[in-house]
Write a protein that holds these residues in place. Sequence first.
Motif, short mmCIF file in Angstrom:
data_model
loop_
_atom_site.label_atom_id
_atom_site.label_comp_id
_atom_site.label_asym_id
_atom_site.label_seq_id
_atom_site.Cartn_x
_atom_site.Cartn_y
_atom_site.Cartn_z
N ARG A 56 0.85 -1.20 0.00
CA ARG A 56 0.00 0.00 0.00
C ARG A 56 0.88 1.24 0.00
O ARG A 56 1.89 1.30 0.70
N TYR A 112 -5.47 -0.46 -4.11
CA TYR A 112 -5.77 0.25 -2.87
C TYR A 112 -5.96 1.74 -3.13
O TYR A 112 -6.78 2.40 -2.48
N SER A 113 -5.20 2.30 -4.08
CA SER A 113 -5.30 3.73 -4.37
C SER A 113 -6.64 4.10 -4.98
O SER A 113 -7.12 5.22 -4.80
N GLN A 116 -9.50 0.81 -2.66
CA GLN A 116 -9.27 0.51 -1.24
C GLN A 116 -9.39 -0.99 -0.95
O GLN A 116 -9.95 -1.41 0.05
N ARG A 117 -8.84 -1.79 -1.82
CA ARG A 117 -8.77 -3.23 -1.60
C ARG A 117 -7.62 -3.78 -2.42
O ARG A 117 -7.17 -3.15 -3.38
N ARG A 505 -12.61 8.19 -5.03
CA ARG A 505 -11.32 7.57 -4.72
C ARG A 505 -10.84 7.90 -3.31
O ARG A 505 -11.27 8.89 -2.70
N PRO A 506 -9.91 7.08 -2.78
CA PRO A 506 -9.41 7.32 -1.42
C PRO A 506 -8.83 8.71 -1.21
O PRO A 506 -8.94 9.26 -0.11
N GLY A 511 -9.21 8.64 2.93
CA GLY A 511 -8.96 7.33 3.50
C GLY A 511 -10.11 6.71 4.26
O GLY A 511 -9.96 5.63 4.83
N PRO A 513 -13.13 4.44 5.17
CA PRO A 513 -13.58 3.16 4.62
C PRO A 513 -15.08 3.11 4.35
O PRO A 513 -15.58 2.11 3.86
N ARG A 515 -18.69 3.29 2.77
CA ARG A 515 -19.13 3.09 1.39
C ARG A 515 -20.54 3.61 1.16
O ARG A 515 -21.18 3.27 0.17
#
Length: 591
Positions: A56, A112-113, A116-117, A505-506, A511, A513, A515
């Motif tokens: 990450r 991840y960027s 986020q997985r 996007r993150p 950041g 989490p 949804r």
Amino acid sequence: MSHPTPARPPETAPPAGPSPDEGRRRGHPRTARGIRVGTTVGSAVLLLATLLLPNRLDLLTPPAFMRLPAEGIVLVAVLLVLPGRARRVTAVLAGAAIGLLTLVKCLDMGFYSVLQRPFDLVLDWVLLDDAADYVRESFGRTSEVLAIAGAVLLAAAVPAATALALVRLAERMARRRPPAGRTTLVLAVVWVTCATFGLRAGGEPVASTLDAQLVDDRVRAVRAGLADERVFAAEAAVDAFRSTPPDRLLTGLRGKDVLFTFVESYGRTAIEDPAMAGPVGAVLKEGEASLGAAGFEARSGWLRSPVLGAGSWMCHATLLSGLWIDNQQRYRQLVSGDRMTLNRYFRRTGAWRTVGVVPGVRKAWPEARYFGLDRSYDSTHLGYHGPYFSWTPVPDQFTLDAFDRLEYARKNRRPLMAEIILASSHQPWAPLPRMIDWKGLGDGSVFGPIQRAGKDPAEVWKDTERVRAEYRASIEYSLRSLFGFMRRYAHRDTVLVFLGDHQPRPEVVAGSPRRDVPVTIVAHDPAVLERVAGWDWTPGLKPAPDAPIWAMDKFRDRFLKAFGPQAPGPAQESRKAAVRRTNHSGSSSQG
């Protein structure tokens, strides 16, 4: 007759200092030794860096490389005890494996960027093609070619480099086996000590098992991915409404035009982030006032999306099918099966014409048949001759105006059930369109100067705060386009359901989490909103922070239940009683 022996020339003294050739001969061993040492040290550094490399970007910090990898210590110990040929073969295979694992980490960084997985080794390969399309549409063909070439070069170079590095290191250790063995033993003792006492450097544990844990996670994920096909098939076989007769479906919406509108990347962040809540809230408040003046009311809640950052088509499929679609394998299974969607249920009644408006689609879309659409309009069928706004082919205002022109304003038509995708808020959020007079839209060429004057996405993406600001502006534009359409074209029998597909996007959500995405029902007829009174949604266009949160796949069945046949509620009974009283009063006065 003898000949005199010629006199030998006198010997000359040798030149002072070594000759050039002798100097080069003496320099070669030093140079070779330097190269050998440098190559060995470089190999060790490369292998240590790849073993400690996190998967990450937010973990890519100096403390991440201040650790001892258990995998490296074990591997060195194994190589020290193996004989020559077995050692070389093991070094090649293990080195290549380290390189391949490094590539997986790089893929994880990208996923991840955006999502986020981590990257799914079974299900996500098809998304790489979508990523290439996104780069081309957002940054140009040259950027796509460079990105693909760089990825191919990286995929070939990294395993080769790590394999060569481990072979080099193994051979050097074999020549100096005793000191290498002692060093390995010391490192093993240090690792065990650090693990026992939980020592940390910069917040990271010194005793690392990152790669072993990563491999274990991937093995579990691969097993789950391979089994998911059977799991999903079992879930899709359960449908509470499949045997419902057509005349008992959606009875509470007969005669209405029902518009399901997805707003790209419209997530909870747009409403609640302190940097966005004010401007976006003002647009919602303005829209609520103007729609209220036209007799419309609204109720709003939250849905939990199956994905984050990208994958809009999976969100659309989740809402419409009532199944949790969080990977491409599930999506493909869905569209190749016969699961009933909301579109298909509307179509089954025979009371609605089903339409899809999908401006983000640029090529054949065979899924339209699965979703049960009588007609679908992609970017090439909306009459748009203006410029692309980065990835977005058609501005939202033009999309909605084209829907009115092509379907909504037609005379003597059946009621419509329309699925409409608003894509102007799709990343990279630059350049952005802006609202213009609806009468001046024409064929869309009016957007040319606006697009040319817009911001360069490459410049915007150099700064996270600029990205967040442009995202917010894109949401404002999409909402203004939707509310403008409703004010201009909607009528008393229009029912609008609009929602976000997923969070952005993150970088934009900082950041988070979460949804959650907003979902809103807008209607002129009070009976429509009475049907959803039991949902406890917030009055208006903006859901309250404590409004109910449903998983997105639960919406389909709750919607079908709410608008199917049902016993009269208290409000309906009150209206019926008022009608009876009015009729009784009128009869008495006439008598």
